[in-house]
Design an enzyme around this catalytic site. Structure first.
Site, PDB file in Angstrom:
ATOM      1  N   ARG A  19       0.854  -1.187   0.000  1.00 47.98           N
ATOM      2  CA  ARG A  19       0.000   0.000   0.000  1.00 47.98           C
ATOM      3  C   ARG A  19       0.887   1.233   0.000  1.00 47.98           C
ATOM      4  NH1 ARG A  19      -3.207  -3.117  -1.372  1.00 47.98           N
ATOM      5  NH2 ARG A  19      -5.365  -3.461  -0.648  1.00 47.98           N
ATOM      6  N   GLU A  61      -4.529   7.390  -5.146  1.00 45.36           N
ATOM      7  CA  GLU A  61      -4.748   6.591  -6.354  1.00 45.36           C
ATOM      8  C   GLU A  61      -6.102   6.927  -6.977  1.00 45.36           C
ATOM      9  OE1 GLU A  61      -4.165   2.456  -5.411  1.00 45.36           O
ATOM     10  OE2 GLU A  61      -2.076   2.744  -4.845  1.00 45.36           O
ATOM     11  N   HIS A  94      -1.322   0.030  -9.643  1.00 48.83           N
ATOM     12  CA  HIS A  94      -1.932  -0.899  -8.680  1.00 48.83           C
ATOM     13  C   HIS A  94      -2.547  -2.096  -9.411  1.00 48.83           C
ATOM     14  CE1 HIS A  94      -3.725  -1.035  -4.348  1.00 48.83           C
ATOM     15  NE2 HIS A  94      -3.433  -2.242  -4.788  1.00 48.83           N
TER      16      HIS A  94
END
Length: 346
Positions: free
Chosen positions: A260, A289, A308
């Site tokens: 993360r 994000e 991601h």
């Protein structure tokens, strides 16, 4: 079967079936699966029989209509785990996330509900571990720089970039869970020396079997040629790699983060990368994000950035659904759910 917009199945009137055992009518339990199109396209081939299956895109009318009658909520759904969820879906027996992380879920609300909240059982561990190795190699070999030179007609450019091998380099893994263990095995295939730090230390025989050695976090930071992060995001891990930690790392070191974004102080890391105090970084996750277009990281030539996407491969999506539907059937049979998030596990 009725389909809603975008091919998502519209919630139908809950069907009934006759129970030969009791001679009465029993309601068929509903599984609501929420996710992107590519994931929903796999549901029909894997969904168990004997349930009503409703497929819905995120925040679609189909999702909202089906939720009140759902018994099992399956999908990329951690963001929906709030007190409101349990009010809107009073019949829930299981909330089955297809993601490994759950930092956006309201654990207090989940705990009060008494409904098991479960992760994906390591379904994306192969994908993420491979991606971590990909980032290590890509940064070590300045892959993007080399590619850009070739397509621009510069061939070697004004001067070939300095690149490195990973053989005999020390890989420091922070977080030796399912993914961290797979990274260790893959790294050893490249001849890397693997050290790890985790609050749950392995027994010596387990370390021997995996070929890893425990080191304290300060030791990991000082001695690693590559630092790879595989921890959940919580109060204890937020900014665990900050300015002070970065300052003790080798200038030749590489950071890889597939966990993360906020595990690292992004501003401090950007400063270290910009000033030459780190060789490079491979990042699949960010503080925000999608990362904003003015993020200074985007202008650096010693980083490899992905959106991601380490986890959601075609193969891992199948495994996520397989694990999720297996857990649904376990709960339906009256068995304890697997992979309950640690904070809520009994």
């Amino acid at each position: 079967m009725r389909l809603g917009p975008h091919g998502a199945r519209a919630p139908a009137r809950t069907p009934q079936r006759t129970s030969c055992r009791c001679g009465g009518l029993v309601m068929v339990e509903r599984i609501l699966v929420v996710g992107p199109k590519d994931c929903l396209a796999m549901v029909d081939d894997l969904a168990p029989k004997g349930f009503e299956i409703v497929k819905a895109l995120h925040n679609s009318p189909e999702q909202k209509a089906a939720l009140p009658g759902a018994h099992y909520f399956v999908g990329f759904i951690q963001q929906y785990v709030t007190p409101q969820l349990y009010k809107e879906a009073p019949h829930l027996r299981l909330v089955q996330m297809l993601s490994a992380g759950y930092d956006r879920a309201d654990l207090e609300a989940a705990g009060k509900s008494g409904v098991p909240l479960c992760a994906n059982g390591g379904a994306n561990s192969v994908a993420v571990s491979e991606h971590a190795i990909l980032l290590m190699l890509s940064v070590s070999r300045r892959l993007i720089t080399q590619h850009s030179n070739v397509v621009a007609g510069r061939w070697h450019g004004n001067a070939p970039p300095t690149v490195h091998e990973v053989r005999n380099k020390v890989l420091g893994i922070v977080g030796l869970g399912t993914i961290g263990k797979k990274v260790a095995k893959l790294a050893q295939a490249f001849g890397m020396i693997v050290h790890y730090y985790d609050i749950k230390r392995l027994k010596e025989e387990e370390e021997d079997a995996l070929g890893v050695r425990f080191r304290l976090l300060p030791e990991i930071l000082r001695h690693s040629d590559v630092l790879s992060l595989h921890v959940p995001l919580n109060d204890s891990t937020r900014h665990m790699i900050g300015k002070e930690e970065l300052a003790v790392m080798k200038k030749s070191a590489i950071i890889v983060n597939t966990s993360r974004g906020p595990v690292i102080d992004e501003k401090a890391m950007t400063a270290a990368l910009s000033s030459g105090n780190l060789f490079g970084a491979g990042l699949d996750v960010f503080d925000e994000e999608p990362t904003p277009p003015d993020n200074p990281l985007l202008k650096l030539d010693n980083v490899i950035l992905t959106a991601h996407l380490a986890g959601p491969t075609f193969e891992s999506n199948i495994t996520r659904l397989r694990n999720g539907f297996d857990n649904v059937q376990r709960v339906a049979r009256g068995e304890p759910a697997l992979w309950v998030v640690p904070e809520l596990a009994g």
